[in-house]
Design a protein around this motif. Sequence first.
Motif, PDB file in Angstrom:
ATOM      1  N   ASP A  74       0.840  -1.212   0.000  1.00  0.00           N
ATOM      2  CA  ASP A  74       0.000   0.000   0.000  1.00  0.00           C
ATOM      3  C   ASP A  74       0.861   1.242   0.000  1.00  0.00           C
ATOM      4  OD1 ASP A  74      -2.441  -1.114   0.006  1.00  0.00           O
ATOM      5  OD2 ASP A  74      -3.053  -0.409   1.992  1.00  0.00           O
ATOM      6  N   ARG A 212      -6.059 -12.313   5.172  1.00  0.00           N
ATOM      7  CA  ARG A 212      -7.020 -11.908   4.152  1.00  0.00           C
ATOM      8  C   ARG A 212      -6.663 -10.575   3.484  1.00  0.00           C
ATOM      9  NH1 ARG A 212      -9.743 -10.280   0.628  1.00  0.00           N
ATOM     10  NH2 ARG A 212     -11.986 -10.119   0.465  1.00  0.00           N
ATOM     11  N   GLY A 213      -6.177  -9.607   4.283  1.00  0.00           N
ATOM     12  CA  GLY A 213      -6.071  -8.220   3.819  1.00  0.00           C
ATOM     13  C   GLY A 213      -5.079  -7.957   2.708  1.00  0.00           C
ATOM     14  N   ALA A 269      -6.413 -18.765  14.222  1.00  0.00           N
ATOM     15  CA  ALA A 269      -5.414 -18.551  13.171  1.00  0.00           C
ATOM     16  C   ALA A 269      -6.078 -18.266  11.824  1.00  0.00           C
ATOM     17  CB  ALA A 269      -4.505 -19.769  13.073  1.00  0.00           C
ATOM     18  N   SER A 270      -7.156 -17.506  11.842  1.00  0.00           N
ATOM     19  CA  SER A 270      -7.906 -17.264  10.603  1.00  0.00           C
ATOM     20  C   SER A 270      -7.370 -16.081   9.814  1.00  0.00           C
ATOM     21  CB  SER A 270      -9.375 -17.015  10.945  1.00  0.00           C
ATOM     22  OG  SER A 270      -9.467 -15.908  11.812  1.00  0.00           O
ATOM     23  N   ASN A 271      -6.393 -15.383  10.364  1.00  0.00           N
ATOM     24  CA  ASN A 271      -5.862 -14.196   9.681  1.00  0.00           C
ATOM     25  C   ASN A 271      -4.363 -14.089   9.938  1.00  0.00           C
ATOM     26  OD1 ASN A 271      -6.280 -11.931   8.085  1.00  0.00           O
ATOM     27  ND2 ASN A 271      -6.753 -10.599   9.799  1.00  0.00           N
ATOM     28  N   ALA A 403      -2.151  -6.479  -8.692  1.00  0.00           N
ATOM     29  CA  ALA A 403      -2.866  -6.226  -7.432  1.00  0.00           C
ATOM     30  C   ALA A 403      -4.318  -6.693  -7.535  1.00  0.00           C
ATOM     31  CB  ALA A 403      -2.808  -4.754  -7.074  1.00  0.00           C
ATOM     32  N   GLN A 404      -4.923  -6.449  -8.688  1.00  0.00           N
ATOM     33  CA  GLN A 404      -6.300  -6.887  -8.889  1.00  0.00           C
ATOM     34  C   GLN A 404      -6.379  -8.412  -8.916  1.00  0.00           C
ATOM     35  OE1 GLN A 404      -7.321  -4.066 -12.191  1.00  0.00           O
ATOM     36  NE2 GLN A 404      -9.316  -5.045 -11.897  1.00  0.00           N
ATOM     37  N   GLN A 407      -6.003  -9.661  -5.383  1.00  0.00           N
ATOM     38  CA  GLN A 407      -7.220  -9.452  -4.593  1.00  0.00           C
ATOM     39  C   GLN A 407      -8.274 -10.504  -4.897  1.00  0.00           C
ATOM     40  OE1 GLN A 407      -9.278  -5.751  -4.606  1.00  0.00           O
ATOM     41  NE2 GLN A 407      -7.388  -4.625  -4.293  1.00  0.00           N
ATOM     42  N   LYS A 411      -9.738 -13.202  -2.122  1.00  0.00           N
ATOM     43  CA  LYS A 411     -11.170 -13.307  -1.801  1.00  0.00           C
ATOM     44  C   LYS A 411     -11.690 -14.729  -2.033  1.00  0.00           C
ATOM     45  CE  LYS A 411     -15.567 -11.521  -3.491  1.00  0.00           C
ATOM     46  NZ  LYS A 411     -16.351 -11.760  -2.304  1.00  0.00           N
ATOM     47  N   HIS A 414      -9.910 -17.269   0.461  1.00  0.00           N
ATOM     48  CA  HIS A 414     -10.305 -17.063   1.865  1.00  0.00           C
ATOM     49  C   HIS A 414     -11.762 -17.463   2.067  1.00  0.00           C
ATOM     50  CE1 HIS A 414     -10.053 -15.150   5.851  1.00  0.00           C
ATOM     51  NE2 HIS A 414      -8.754 -15.231   5.673  1.00  0.00           N
ATOM     52  N   ASP A 415     -12.590 -17.119   1.078  1.00  0.00           N
ATOM     53  CA  ASP A 415     -14.005 -17.497   1.164  1.00  0.00           C
ATOM     54  C   ASP A 415     -14.150 -19.012   1.303  1.00  0.00           C
ATOM     55  OD1 ASP A 415     -15.650 -15.309   1.280  1.00  0.00           O
ATOM     56  OD2 ASP A 415     -15.733 -15.001  -0.887  1.00  0.00           O
ATOM     57  N   VAL A 418     -11.367 -20.373   4.749  1.00  0.00           N
ATOM     58  CA  VAL A 418     -11.676 -19.903   6.105  1.00  0.00           C
ATOM     59  C   VAL A 418     -13.179 -19.749   6.333  1.00  0.00           C
ATOM     60  CG1 VAL A 418     -11.229 -18.083   7.806  1.00  0.00           C
ATOM     61  CG2 VAL A 418      -9.429 -18.763   6.227  1.00  0.00           C
TER      62      VAL A 418
ATOM     63  N   GLN B 175     -14.144 -18.646  18.029  1.00  0.00           N
ATOM     64  CA  GLN B 175     -13.331 -17.482  17.653  1.00  0.00           C
ATOM     65  C   GLN B 175     -14.228 -16.391  17.075  1.00  0.00           C
ATOM     66  OE1 GLN B 175     -10.576 -18.159  14.441  1.00  0.00           O
ATOM     67  NE2 GLN B 175     -11.107 -20.311  14.338  1.00  0.00           N
ATOM     68  N   GLY B 178     -12.738 -15.075  13.511  1.00  0.00           N
ATOM     69  CA  GLY B 178     -12.492 -16.016  12.424  1.00  0.00           C
ATOM     70  C   GLY B 178     -13.713 -16.846  12.053  1.00  0.00           C
ATOM     71  N   GLY B 264     -10.146  -7.094   8.604  1.00  0.00           N
ATOM     72  CA  GLY B 264      -9.695  -6.884   7.217  1.00  0.00           C
ATOM     73  C   GLY B 264     -10.787  -7.312   6.229  1.00  0.00           C
ATOM     74  N   PRO B 267     -13.780 -13.185   7.973  1.00  0.00           N
ATOM     75  CA  PRO B 267     -13.275 -14.271   7.134  1.00  0.00           C
ATOM     76  C   PRO B 267     -13.961 -14.280   5.752  1.00  0.00           C
ATOM     77  CG  PRO B 267     -14.725 -15.095   8.857  1.00  0.00           C
ATOM     78  CD  PRO B 267     -14.543 -13.650   9.115  1.00  0.00           C
ATOM     79  N   GLY B 268     -13.187 -14.542   4.743  1.00  0.00           N
ATOM     80  CA  GLY B 268     -13.699 -14.414   3.375  1.00  0.00           C
ATOM     81  C   GLY B 268     -14.103 -12.976   3.147  1.00  0.00           C
ATOM     82  N   SER B 269     -15.395 -12.767   2.893  1.00  0.00           N
ATOM     83  CA  SER B 269     -15.893 -11.400   2.720  1.00  0.00           C
ATOM     84  C   SER B 269     -17.002 -11.123   3.731  1.00  0.00           C
ATOM     85  CB  SER B 269     -16.450 -11.233   1.315  1.00  0.00           C
ATOM     86  OG  SER B 269     -15.621 -11.851   0.385  1.00  0.00           O
ATOM     87  N   ARG B 280     -10.273  -1.015  -1.547  1.00  0.00           N
ATOM     88  CA  ARG B 280      -9.535  -2.017  -2.335  1.00  0.00           C
ATOM     89  C   ARG B 280      -9.558  -1.672  -3.822  1.00  0.00           C
ATOM     90  NH1 ARG B 280     -11.205  -7.149   1.344  1.00  0.00           N
ATOM     91  NH2 ARG B 280      -9.447  -6.939   2.731  1.00  0.00           N
ATOM     92  N   PHE B 283      -7.416   1.986  -4.104  1.00  0.00           N
ATOM     93  CA  PHE B 283      -6.005   2.129  -3.752  1.00  0.00           C
ATOM     94  C   PHE B 283      -5.206   0.837  -3.752  1.00  0.00           C
ATOM     95  CE2 PHE B 283      -8.279   5.681  -1.719  1.00  0.00           C
ATOM     96  CZ  PHE B 283      -7.737   6.699  -2.485  1.00  0.00           C
ATOM     97  N   GLU B 284      -5.839  -0.265  -4.090  1.00  0.00           N
ATOM     98  CA  GLU B 284      -5.066  -1.494  -4.249  1.00  0.00           C
ATOM     99  C   GLU B 284      -5.124  -1.926  -5.717  1.00  0.00           C
ATOM    100  OE1 GLU B 284      -6.158  -4.412  -1.274  1.00  0.00           O
ATOM    101  OE2 GLU B 284      -6.016  -2.899   0.291  1.00  0.00           O
ATOM    102  N   SER B 285      -6.352  -1.906  -6.271  1.00  0.00           N
ATOM    103  CA  SER B 285      -6.474  -2.246  -7.693  1.00  0.00           C
ATOM    104  C   SER B 285      -6.235  -1.045  -8.589  1.00  0.00           C
ATOM    105  CB  SER B 285      -7.879  -2.772  -7.989  1.00  0.00           C
ATOM    106  OG  SER B 285      -8.109  -3.942  -7.288  1.00  0.00           O
TER     107      SER B 285
END
Lengths: 446, 319
Positions: A74, A212-213, A269-271, A403-404, A407, A411, A414-415, A418, B175, B178, B264, B267-269, B280, B283-285
Amino acid sequence: MKTSLKALVAAGGALAALGMAMTTTPAQAQGKTITLCWAAWDPANALVELSKDFTAKTGIGMKYEFVPWTNYADRFLNELNSHGALCDLIIGDSQWIGGAAENGQYVKLNDFFKKEGISMDDYMPATVVGYSEWPKNTPNYWALPAMGDAVGWTYRKDWFARPEIQKDFKAQYGRDLAVPKTLDELHDIAKFFQGREIDGKKVYGASIYTERGSEGITMGVSNYLYDYGFKYEDPKKPYAMEGFVNSPGAVKGLEAYKELYKCCTPPGASNSYMSEGLDAFKSGQVALQMNFFAFFPGLYKDPNVGGDKIGFFSNPAATTQATQLGGQGISVVSYSKNQNEALQYIKWFSGGDVQKKWWALGGYSCAKSVLNDPGFPNSAPFAGEFLKSMGMVVDFWAEPSYAQLLQAEQKRVHDYVVADKGTAKDALDGLVKDWQAIFKEEGKKF
Amino acid sequence: MNELSASSRIAYPAAAAQPRVTHRLRGLSDRALAWLFITPTILLLLAINIFPLIWTIYLSFTNYRANRANVPTRWLGLDWYQSILTDPDIWAAMQVTAHFVIWTVIIETVLGFGLAFLIDKKFRGHGAWTTIILLPMMLSPAVVGNFWTFLYQPQIGLFNYVIGFVFGRAPSSFQMLGDVTLSPWAIVIVDAWMWTPYVMLICLAGLRSIPDYIYEAAEVDRASKLRQFWSITLPMALPFIMLAVLFRGIENFKMFDMVNLLTGGGPGSTTEVASITLKRAAFESWRTGYSSAFAIILFVTVFGLANIYVKALNRVKSR
């Protein structure tokens, strides 16, 4: 009295002048200082130590801008995209190279290398492709390979050596408890340690990347995906991803990673990413830890879990064997007002002796002169495994749109892993769609 | 010069300089002078508020990317708006935001008003309690995010320990951050902890603005305490409560920092509120055009809802 006072003042003045002369470094004399930007981690401290020699030799002072990993991309991509001149030199992530080259953020180094006699043949091929070239596999260089790195594993050698643990493991799995050669073996070991009581304390199987971030879970899951046959694209048809990203092997790899996460990681430990892994291992919570080799010198020195208590191994195999590339090259920022001094630094850094000292201080040299030295594999307990890993690294996309792409994978994975959404096949099919949409927007044909 | 102005000069020596100023500005009308004074403010406002807004609206119709300034900008019309409004991921983020906003506002309003009602009773030590209750809102969201990350830690976190102790479960058996079911509530709890005092403060101002003689008249009419609450306290404090709801609603619609630090978006979204999706993209994409369109959609949504709400608030106030 008067004379002695004069003499005292004169002597004091002379001493002060001498002191000033001795403390004035050539850098101050020359008045030039350059800023080097990187992540805040152990190798950065080694680089600060190493760069003192550069200042002593050239008189150019060094300033540093180190940012924690979670904000590293970032912070510095914002800096580059806003044409900021904060960094004269940047040790940028390998995936940035495409964007930085195409957007004119890095200085192209071909002419400079030629003029200074710096040859990319002197560096490990994987690091040249990963850290320096854009487009990949073409002789267009935007960085000097600076910090070789890959994902590897650490384990509690002292726990593995305990007779009672050995005995239990053999009874349960019918083989000796040893460094895993395959991901299945690794899973067994992690499962064996999960919830076990050692020295009166409950311990867990493995710490793996789930963050995730930023990029965490992608850097972790890749080690499983690659091993099970995942490919980013059809080797014969660039950007054709159907059947490669979501191949049956890749689906199996993703399922195996989820299984490991569900069965054998510590609660909460999910993140987790690099620092959470280090914390879990250093506090004696886990038997196995996935992390970048860059941290291994520091872990080996750790008073609680280092020395004889720690062992290292490269990513085990499944249907094939590969590992995620880490590491970075060092580039000159095109918006820098001190490009000449920055180039002088790169020239100095490429020197054989400097590269040897870099490795000795805790950095990972990419120079063949260091890595191909017959003594290298035994120069540190993790050196041999590092060398092995660098021979089988695979990197994430290094496209300008990385970056895209990242991302999207963060997503989707992680979906599934986790948040328990859908199946592995759904996740990878979705990923193919996301990546196709991104490349379509970029005007790529596939 | 008349008598009054002469006495003014005696009473306020600073005014003695006035004739010199008017002398210097002679030739300027009052209107011109007014413009002279407000122009810098208007220019500043235009530069930092209005121009960026207009520029964002323009960018939202283009393919512009801030990290690729050398790529020619192409006009896309309403493409981004169409793509955003038909994107299931965007609607999922809006649902997460709605869950967060609705529950935080409900909890904060109920607890905030309840606390204000208790504090208003002026019991012994109520000043000290007020200060203690206000402490969370004085902290930075970054501090709160990190602090609660530790509290929610399954192995060492105090929150898990307390819940585990009360319900007879092992602290590490669940948790908060999580888990897909618990994480949306985890962020609601933290926001409520931090901002309930703010709602309490506004409600307290409302309660203290109710004149005592109204209660005295109600006492004379033998109105019960409950009747006094429903007929005097609540209606008269309602504009303040509604104001608190408006402030918290707008703030939480834009919520970013605390959620970003806690989960963040994971978990997931599961906890990916709209502002995280926007950040995101922007400033990330670096999809500047796309994110501008999304920002405009969010802006219009908040602006529209806030306007409807303010109209309702005005109706309540005029009753």
